[in-house]
Design an enzyme around this catalytic site. Sequence first.
Site, short mmCIF file in Angstrom:
data_model
loop_
_atom_site.label_atom_id
_atom_site.label_comp_id
_atom_site.label_asym_id
_atom_site.label_seq_id
_atom_site.Cartn_x
_atom_site.Cartn_y
_atom_site.Cartn_z
N TYR A 100 0.82 -1.21 0.00
CA TYR A 100 0.00 0.00 0.00
C TYR A 100 0.87 1.27 0.00
CZ TYR A 100 -4.52 -2.29 0.82
OH TYR A 100 -5.67 -3.02 0.69
N TYR A 155 3.90 5.42 -2.66
CA TYR A 155 4.14 6.77 -2.14
C TYR A 155 5.61 6.98 -1.83
CZ TYR A 155 -0.92 6.64 -1.66
OH TYR A 155 -2.26 6.52 -1.91
#
Length: 771
Positions: free
Chosen positions: A484, A488
């Site tokens: 997840y 980023y």
Amino acid sequence: MSSSTLSPQSEALPSALFSGLVKAPPQGRDCVFTANYQHIETVEPKTLEQYQQLTFLDGYKTAVLPAHSNARQSLKEVNELLEQVSPNHAVLNSNRSFANARLSHLPNNIRLKITVEYQRRLNLTGGNSSKRVRSANIYLRKTTDFINKVWLKYPFHNVGSFLSTTSKHVNESNGKRTTHFGGFDLIKYRKSKRLKDVANRLALAVLDEVKDTANHYSGDVAFLKAYDAAAAVCKQWQVNPPYYSDVKRNHIIEAAECAILRMTSAKWWLNQLSSLRDLCCEHLNVAAGLVGEDSPYLSRESFNEWCEQQKSGREWLENTMIESEAGVILPLIDAAMAGTANPANRFVELIVRARGLEEVAEEQGKVGFMVTLTAPSKYHFNSDKWNCENAQFTQAYLSGQWSKIRSALSYRKIKIQGLRVSEPHKDGTPHWHMLIFVHPDHTEVLRALLEKYAFEVDGDEEGAAEHRLEIEPIDKTKGSAVGYIVKYLSKNIKGEHMQGELDFESGLAANDGAANAAAWASRYRLRQFQFFGSSSVQVWRELRRLKECPQPVEIEHARAAAESSNWKAFEQALAVNPIKLEYEETECGNEFGEMTKRVLGLCALATIDGAETKVRSLITRGEKWTLRTMDENEKTNYKKLKAERAAIFKTNCSIDNKEDKLPMPKWKQLKAVAVGSCSCLKSRGSGDTRTCGNNCTESVLVGHSGNNSAHFSAESLRYLASHGVVDPYSLEQLEKGLRVFTDSGRIWWVSGGQLQFERLFDEEESEFRYF
């Protein structure tokens, strides 16, 4: 303690000191500054080739040449266009005066942006000319009002002020009219000659205040009063006075002394003003609309400056050598790229830590959440409610709300751990992505606190419910928690492992978006990645320096975990035997008389009778390194090495199988590993399977008395410890004149009062192990 009163000379600083039109000093004082008025140079238009030549950046992108390359010419075009659309001379003169007053003082890049949009609105088809002029003037007024508000937030308007409706201001110190051109000219270039001149003058102004105070007070009071006077000048220029709390609250005289030395240093002032200059320029560009669709995250001007900094820094690294006390010599760029300054290494370390956190959380039965936290609309430039603040202000708001959440969780004795990533919106406003692990029994409390503080400010505004806070549970069927967060991490570090993909936030390719994000974080000095609820990564990095084994039992488990990149085992080892950094402190270690601290090694701790006690120390940085410029032979050899590496890198890019890729060539050290009297000493890479050396030219044993009571000097013990020889029995054997064999394949002994070693086999390893 009452605050200090400024002298008449410093009272005149904001409005008169740096204006070239000052003719007489303030009444009653001698003026130590001379006028330094610089006429504004004309801006010559440049061709596309000239522009690209001036902004050529090796290895980095550069901005595209704007449609209009001359700000003065664009203002002339505005006047000509107004003449065409104005119905009479009265309206023409009014519009022309308004446009010139609003545009003439602005920096070139901002003036270009505004005039292009202003002309576009004047040239719109449909409607009469009066409506088009009115629409263009409204845009011009609103935009320049924003720019003026931003400009007045920074101290550079002290060199010549301006109001929102006029570009002139009466200077009360001499009754003459001055303009603010000096302020904009001051921030035109990074660390310009003009900025250095202002830094010098401010340092002299502070020194003058300190001298005045010293003439009226004595003893410790003189230091405190002098600090107050110097701090007053800092506050005028929106610079935080150093050690303010230590001096004002705790009345530490040593802190006041060091602070005064800083505030009377032109170098310190230049650093402070340069930081403010960078923030001011980017803030003005945001207010002018130069950050957004065409230039996501930050302006092209700031991005180009960042690229130039990267290029300059890399050139310095490539032209500098480092040399250890033991004689190890290698290029500084190789040492830098071996650590976390290398984006690839930094990315791997973040992934290892994130994976370790997930494993620890799973073992403790915790569940994970992905949380996205965004600031209210008033912090965004694209909003009609924009408060004219910059990204640092928004980051401080998010940090404040997160501190409230963590304090509330701590009050309820709820422990969380995880990672947060700070990244920009397209307009440069930061928002956070967080990976949080918490016990299942506390998930509802965590959700409630996140919602409470995320919506604490303007929580009922339009769009807040949709965009302010997102909480997504980690679904193990779709992937791990690291899966997840990895995107980023990647798109903020050179787009690692995202080649060919798009950054949907900016619309750029992943690697281009990562470069913009890195430049954005550098310009605003924001921390992009931060772990919470985990152990110190600095201890992890220090343990990874150690290659000699085994180490003391209190440290060995953590060292083995760090060497195998197992963060979970590292956390478990520190839970049993805590390890902290140990520092070497130097009194008056820098030019400001401050105590400096250097990481020396690690110390293992044990709890005895309820108190932590140091039970074992290990030196990880026994050798000291010095910097020097490359000589001509080293420059030639490094250029050849660089070309070889580039060729191999190009070849490896076309090879998919990792095992088939060619190894990168390493720097071949021209000098010996150590300097000493041993005649059989060979250079690294010589091919010999048996080498020896003497690393201590002076006697390593002290306290000779003829009865074997001699012992190693502190310097010798530190050197031996840096190579893993710390066992008391081994040291005792060496002191007796016996030989000691280590796991690294070396034999150590003392001969003629000097420490010798012999390497039985040539190790296939890089000099990076010395870091």
